[in-house]
Design an enzyme around this catalytic site. Structure first.
Site, PDB file in Angstrom:
ATOM      1  CD  GLU A  35      14.744 -18.366 -25.689  1.00 20.50           C
ATOM      2  OE1 GLU A  35      15.350 -19.398 -25.938  1.00 20.50           O
ATOM      3  OE2 GLU A  35      14.695 -17.422 -25.228  1.00 20.50           O
ATOM      4  CB  THR A  37      17.686 -19.775 -33.450  1.00 15.08           C
ATOM      5  OG1 THR A  37      18.092 -19.195 -32.392  1.00 15.08           O
ATOM      6  CG2 THR A  37      16.522 -18.587 -33.837  1.00 15.08           C
ATOM      7  CG  ASP A  38      18.891 -24.632 -29.632  1.00 12.21           C
ATOM      8  OD1 ASP A  38      17.648 -24.433 -30.183  1.00 12.21           O
ATOM      9  OD2 ASP A  38      19.204 -24.855 -28.513  1.00 12.21           O
ATOM     10  N   GLY A 125      12.685 -21.912 -17.133  1.00 10.60           N
ATOM     11  CA  GLY A 125      13.319 -21.766 -18.627  1.00 10.60           C
ATOM     12  C   GLY A 125      14.780 -21.268 -18.464  1.00 10.60           C
ATOM     13  CB  SER A 127      19.362 -24.163 -18.710  1.00  8.93           C
ATOM     14  OG  SER A 127      18.755 -23.819 -20.037  1.00  8.93           O
ATOM     15  CB  SER A 128      17.473 -26.447 -13.548  1.00  7.83           C
ATOM     16  OG  SER A 128      16.213 -27.073 -13.890  1.00  7.83           O
ATOM     17  CG  ASP A 173      18.922 -24.884 -22.922  1.00  7.00           C
ATOM     18  OD1 ASP A 173      19.129 -23.865 -23.543  1.00  7.00           O
ATOM     19  OD2 ASP A 173      18.130 -25.532 -22.500  1.00  7.00           O
ATOM     20  CE1 TYR A 223      12.727 -26.557 -27.418  1.00  3.46           C
ATOM     21  CE2 TYR A 223      13.249 -28.752 -28.304  1.00  3.46           C
ATOM     22  CZ  TYR A 223      13.818 -27.569 -27.867  1.00  3.46           C
ATOM     23  OH  TYR A 223      15.113 -27.279 -28.381  1.00  3.46           O
TER      24      TYR A 223
HETATM   25  C1  GLA Z   1      14.956 -25.226 -24.666  1.00  2.00           C
HETATM   26  C2  GLA Z   1      15.870 -26.145 -25.217  1.00  2.00           C
HETATM   27  C3  GLA Z   1      17.073 -25.258 -25.936  1.00  2.00           C
HETATM   28  C4  GLA Z   1      16.416 -24.232 -26.741  1.00  2.00           C
HETATM   29  C5  GLA Z   1      15.357 -23.462 -26.194  1.00  2.00           C
HETATM   30  C6  GLA Z   1      14.462 -22.329 -27.032  1.00  2.00           C
HETATM   31  O1  GLA Z   1      15.587 -24.553 -23.557  1.00  2.00           O
HETATM   32  O2  GLA Z   1      16.581 -26.896 -24.242  1.00  2.00           O
HETATM   33  O3  GLA Z   1      17.823 -26.107 -26.880  1.00  2.00           O
HETATM   34  O4  GLA Z   1      15.768 -24.937 -27.828  1.00  2.00           O
HETATM   35  O5  GLA Z   1      14.439 -24.142 -25.583  1.00  2.00           O
HETATM   36  O6  GLA Z   1      15.354 -21.371 -27.672  1.00  2.00           O
END
Ligand code: GLA
Length: 382
Positions: A35, A37-38, A125, A127-128, A173, A223
């Protein structure tokens, strides 16, 4: 479940626009571990799920475009040459953003109509937003024969989020939603944007989500703040992203960063490592180790990266009390949404009930439990 969504958007589209639409399903995602980390060039371990967004799309000959969000009972009309971001937080920014980013790549699209309906609760959380973006770019790519690759499409979706929604998200996502493979999770290297699929069959264990049904405000700015903190530490270290640093490197600059930011960078470095270890644990069918890594991930998100909240921490602490839950952690960006739990099949229902009851007593609010299936990524429905 998605069958009813598809039926609904199709029937409404035909009624509304008197023509047969192209139908697309675009899934949400879970993330086993990895999490925040992307955007640090690291590893993540997501999978697409059997919840998502159905879209019906077709060309329009009325000189304008129409988009309808059935869940919100909201309709917007717009013209392709007059696009600009709508007010913050509005759903049409996902649509406008994708269209604008396609146009930025000098791809020509014509007017179109689109209708959406989804079954991922917003703020879960899961990713809609990525599901929505991907459904638009995928639909437009088909409809206007743009010849975009899937990787180009997810980069367009991501840019839409940056420039129109205002969240500087990573690529996890959009990748998971687009490239998901049934029954698999994807160990994604966010630097190369290449993934290795891992068949997920935990036999007597499963993954279960519990949604806190809260989404605390300020999550978007928190974020973006974290992302820029990570980037400035990478710069201090003289590396491209924190992926290129280890704990020893970080120690060398301890005097140059605040203790809070030090912990954040340390979390990222450790989480990237944990994600690779988790992949190995899955390969070896070592669920105890996988579970311990998942708990450690939550601990880092709560205490070092500081993106959790009371509701999520409470659900994880409930899990820790139950020996049949091997691991639990908050999932996604944080400040609300779901926990993901690695739990014994035979205990899943009982834990879901006891955790829900305890949650209700503590917060006077309901949580929701989701049993999910790992599914294919964005695709056309015939
Ligand atoms: C959200 C962001 C992702 C990622 C996560 C945390 O979902 O859209 O790119 O950074 O948070 O891991």
């Amino acid at each position: 479940m998605s069958a009813t969504l598809i039926k609904d958007v199709k029937e409404t589209f035909i009624k509304e626009f008197k023509t047969t639409p192209l139908l697309i399903f675009s899934p949400g995602r879970i993330n086993i571990i990895g999490e925040h980390t992307d955007y640090n060039g690291g590893f993540v371990f997501p999978a697409a799920v059997n919840k998502g967004i159905a879209a019906a799309i077709q060309k329009s000959d009325t000189g304008k475009c129409t988009a309808i969000a059935l869940d919100l009972d909201s309709t917007i009309e717009f013209e392709l040459d007059k696009l600009k971001p709508s007010k913050e937080g509005s759903w049409e920014n996902y649509v406008f953003g994708v269209v604008a980013e396609i146009q930025n790549r000098n791809k020509i699209i014509g007017d179109f109509n689109i209708i959406f309906k989804g079954n991922i609760p917003g703020g879960a959380g899961m990713s809609s937003s990525a599901a929505l973006e991907n459904s638009v770019v995928f639909g437009l790519n088909e409809l206007f024969e743009l010849g975009l690759t899937k990787t180009e499409m997810i980069l367009i979706s991501q840019k839409a989020e940056h420039n129109y929604v205002g969240v500087n998200c990573g690529i996890m996502d959009q990748y998971a939603s687009m490239f998901g493979i049934k029954d698999n999770a994807l160990l994604l290297d966010c630097r190369t944007i290449e993934a290795k699929p891992y068949k997920i069959d935990f036999k007597d264990h499963q993954l279960m989500l519990i949604n806190t049904n809260v989404k605390h405000s300020l999550s978007d700015s928190a974020y973006n703040d974290r992302r820029s903190a990570c980037e400035s530490i990478a710069k201090l270290l003289g590396v491209e992203t924190l992926r290129d640093a280890n704990e020893k490197d970080l120690e060398k600059i301890i005097d140059k960063v605040t203790p809070e930011n030090y912990q954040k960078a340390l979390y990222v470095i450790q989480e990237i490592e944990r994600t690779q270890k988790a992949a190995k644990a899955i390969e070896e069918n070592d669920l105890e180790t996988l579970g311990a890594l998942i708990y450690a991930s939550h601990n880092g998100l709560q205490n070092q990266y500081k993106v959790s909240c009371d509701e999520l921490d409470f659900l994880v602490s409930q899990a820790k009390k139950n020996k049949h839950v091997l691991g639990a952690r908050m999932m996604g960006g944080g400040f609300g949404g779901c926990t993901i739990n690695l739990i014994a099949n035979k205990e899943a229902k009982a834990f879901a009930e006891s955790a829900s009851k305890a949650y209700k007593t503590k917060f006077n609010n309901e949580c929701s439990v989701y049993f999910i299936e790992l599914s294919d990524g964005t695709h056309i429905i015939n």
